[in-house]
Design an enzyme around this catalytic site. Sequence first.
Site, PDB file in Angstrom:
ATOM      1  CB  CYS A 115      -0.925   0.025   1.209  1.00  0.00           C
ATOM      2  SG  CYS A 115      -2.060  -1.355   1.194  1.00  0.00           S
ATOM      3  CG  HIS A 257      -3.205   2.982   3.021  1.00  0.00           C
ATOM      4  ND1 HIS A 257      -3.819   2.856   1.788  1.00  0.00           N
ATOM      5  CD2 HIS A 257      -3.192   1.725   3.559  1.00  0.00           C
ATOM      6  CE1 HIS A 257      -4.142   1.597   1.594  1.00  0.00           C
ATOM      7  NE2 HIS A 257      -3.779   0.891   2.653  1.00  0.00           N
ATOM      8  CG  ASN A 287      -6.709  -1.119   1.595  1.00  0.00           C
ATOM      9  OD1 ASN A 287      -6.051  -0.539   0.732  1.00  0.00           O
ATOM     10  ND2 ASN A 287      -6.155  -1.791   2.586  1.00  0.00           N
TER      11      ASN A 287
HETATM   12  N1  ACO Z   1     -18.083 -10.072   8.471  1.00  0.00           N
HETATM   13  C1  ACO Z   1     -18.473 -10.565   9.664  1.00  0.00           C
HETATM   14  N2  ACO Z   1     -17.600 -11.050  10.557  1.00  0.00           N
HETATM   15  C2  ACO Z   1     -16.310 -11.034  10.222  1.00  0.00           C
HETATM   16  C3  ACO Z   1     -15.838 -10.538   8.996  1.00  0.00           C
HETATM   17  C4  ACO Z   1     -16.799 -10.055   8.099  1.00  0.00           C
HETATM   18  N3  ACO Z   1     -16.464  -9.548   6.896  1.00  0.00           N
HETATM   19  N4  ACO Z   1     -14.491 -10.642   8.961  1.00  0.00           N
HETATM   20  C5  ACO Z   1     -14.120 -11.181  10.131  1.00  0.00           C
HETATM   21  N5  ACO Z   1     -15.211 -11.421  10.898  1.00  0.00           N
HETATM   22  C6  ACO Z   1     -15.266 -12.006  12.228  1.00  0.00           C
HETATM   23  C7  ACO Z   1     -14.069 -12.880  12.536  1.00  0.00           C
HETATM   24  O1  ACO Z   1     -14.274 -14.187  12.036  1.00  0.00           O
HETATM   25  C8  ACO Z   1     -14.072 -12.849  14.052  1.00  0.00           C
HETATM   26  O2  ACO Z   1     -15.031 -13.751  14.525  1.00  0.00           O
HETATM   27  P1  ACO Z   1     -14.736 -14.631  15.844  1.00  0.00           P
HETATM   28  O3  ACO Z   1     -14.553 -13.617  16.954  1.00  0.00           O
HETATM   29  O4  ACO Z   1     -15.966 -15.448  15.969  1.00  0.00           O
HETATM   30  O5  ACO Z   1     -13.490 -15.408  15.556  1.00  0.00           O
HETATM   31  C9  ACO Z   1     -14.543 -11.436  14.381  1.00  0.00           C
HETATM   32  O6  ACO Z   1     -15.210 -10.955  13.196  1.00  0.00           O
HETATM   33  C10 ACO Z   1     -13.459 -10.476  14.771  1.00  0.00           C
HETATM   34  O7  ACO Z   1     -12.410 -10.591  13.812  1.00  0.00           O
HETATM   35  P2  ACO Z   1     -11.132  -9.717  13.897  1.00  0.00           P
HETATM   36  O8  ACO Z   1     -10.179 -10.119  12.821  1.00  0.00           O
HETATM   37  O9  ACO Z   1     -10.622  -9.710  15.318  1.00  0.00           O
HETATM   38  O10 ACO Z   1     -11.742  -8.261  13.579  1.00  0.00           O
HETATM   39  P3  ACO Z   1     -11.034  -6.881  13.637  1.00  0.00           P
HETATM   40  O11 ACO Z   1     -11.791  -5.979  14.499  1.00  0.00           O
HETATM   41  O12 ACO Z   1      -9.538  -7.011  13.838  1.00  0.00           O
HETATM   42  O13 ACO Z   1     -11.226  -6.353  12.141  1.00  0.00           O
HETATM   43  C11 ACO Z   1      -9.975  -6.109  10.116  1.00  0.00           C
HETATM   44  C12 ACO Z   1     -10.684  -7.085  11.056  1.00  0.00           C
HETATM   45  C13 ACO Z   1     -11.015  -5.170   9.566  1.00  0.00           C
HETATM   46  C14 ACO Z   1      -9.344  -6.916   8.988  1.00  0.00           C
HETATM   47  C15 ACO Z   1      -8.890  -5.315  10.874  1.00  0.00           C
HETATM   48  O14 ACO Z   1      -8.083  -6.206  11.599  1.00  0.00           O
HETATM   49  C16 ACO Z   1      -7.979  -4.496   9.960  1.00  0.00           C
HETATM   50  O15 ACO Z   1      -8.405  -3.532   9.349  1.00  0.00           O
HETATM   51  N6  ACO Z   1      -6.687  -4.823   9.921  1.00  0.00           N
HETATM   52  C17 ACO Z   1      -5.670  -4.032   9.214  1.00  0.00           C
HETATM   53  C18 ACO Z   1      -5.738  -4.205   7.745  1.00  0.00           C
HETATM   54  C19 ACO Z   1      -4.572  -3.440   7.148  1.00  0.00           C
HETATM   55  O16 ACO Z   1      -4.235  -2.350   7.556  1.00  0.00           O
HETATM   56  N7  ACO Z   1      -3.903  -4.051   6.185  1.00  0.00           N
HETATM   57  C20 ACO Z   1      -2.627  -3.451   5.737  1.00  0.00           C
HETATM   58  C21 ACO Z   1      -2.822  -2.517   4.659  1.00  0.00           C
HETATM   59  S1  ACO Z   1      -3.690  -3.255   3.350  1.00  0.00           S
HETATM   60  C22 ACO Z   1      -2.586  -3.623   2.117  1.00  0.00           C
HETATM   61  O17 ACO Z   1      -1.382  -3.526   2.235  1.00  0.00           O
HETATM   62  C23 ACO Z   1      -3.205  -4.188   0.820  1.00  0.00           C
END
Ligand code: ACO
Length: 332
Positions: A115, A257, A287
Amino acid sequence: MFHSHIIGTGSAIPKRILSNKELESLINTSDEWIVRRTGIKTRHICSKDENESSTDLALQASLKAIEMAGISADKLDMIVMGTVTPDYQFPSTGCMVQNALKANKAAAFDVSAGCSGFLYALSMVDNAIRSGNCKTALVAGVERLSSIINWQDRSTCVLLADGAGAVVVNATEENRGILSTHIRSDGKYWDLLYSSYVYGKSYRPELLESIDMKPFYLKMEGNRLFKKAIRCLSLIAQEAMETNSICSEDISLVIPHQANIRIIEGLANNLNIPMEKVYINIQKYGNTSSASIPIALDEANREGRLKKGDYVLIVSFGAGLTWASSIFQWSI
Ligand code: ACO
């Protein structure tokens, strides 16, 4: 001593809108979860029948930036594209766009920095201009992440999307424009976010073995990335301000970003910058990796959010891990 400044911006967004509601019918997710956890409401996805390859999108964004800059493409000395989703393994998207623009004088290439691709590309060009090796350059970020998403993996497919943004950068002997760029990486954490050939020779980390494996599919450990993102973005933003003896009150607009609204809020909180001074369009586009900053920059510019002389801070974080920042004084 030359400085570089941005003289034109452009962006291109695929026509097809994919809403959270539509995703609800494809995977086990909800509009409520996606909005609350990420801030995303819709995203745009490329379609084959709309001529929306990475080259097509990058070209459209570049043409708009070149038009605003009021230059002809044969004036370009460099074309540098941030992308992790080029149309071909080689040649580069930069060369494909060069051909379409007939920018015959330019050296063209791609930069793969997740990114942070656009900011890495901007840093290359800024250094080339400062050293006197380049006068005018096109810098772009383009992604077609829909082509490598695992559409069964709800933790990533709701986040990522397609688009392109571009800027034209020009040399000036005046002390203005891009004040600094900072780029950093840490390959130790490569396996927090990657895309690989499953049937090729790529190594697959055990950590992510449970995720459905298909060629080129992208895998992410969102939770660990989330914490790293806020920390790295905050540190490199602070480094940029300290380098230029600028404090957070001096910044008119932060363009981060667009990965997750909660990451952006965490960054703003750490920098002590109110959210009104932070540009956000993640709700519309999701994103778009290296395209996200140049798209936001173009929108902010065309909406009149940037005034001549304003200090703008841009900051990115992504796969690699990579992170980067730049501060510039707006000069269009
Ligand atoms: N819909 C419903 N539930 C979901 C979804 C979805 N789309 N995705 C995950 N869940 C569930 C998971 O299974 C989990 O369920 P569980 O508790 O029963 O196991 C629960 O939601 C919580 O999951 P987490 O992964 O802990 O959720 P979190 O609050 O961390 O959000 C997210 C996930 C949005 C991916 C977040 O971690 C994030 O934004 N991370 C950073 C991403 C990023 O910055 N990437 C780098 C840049 S991107 C690039 O370089 C291309």
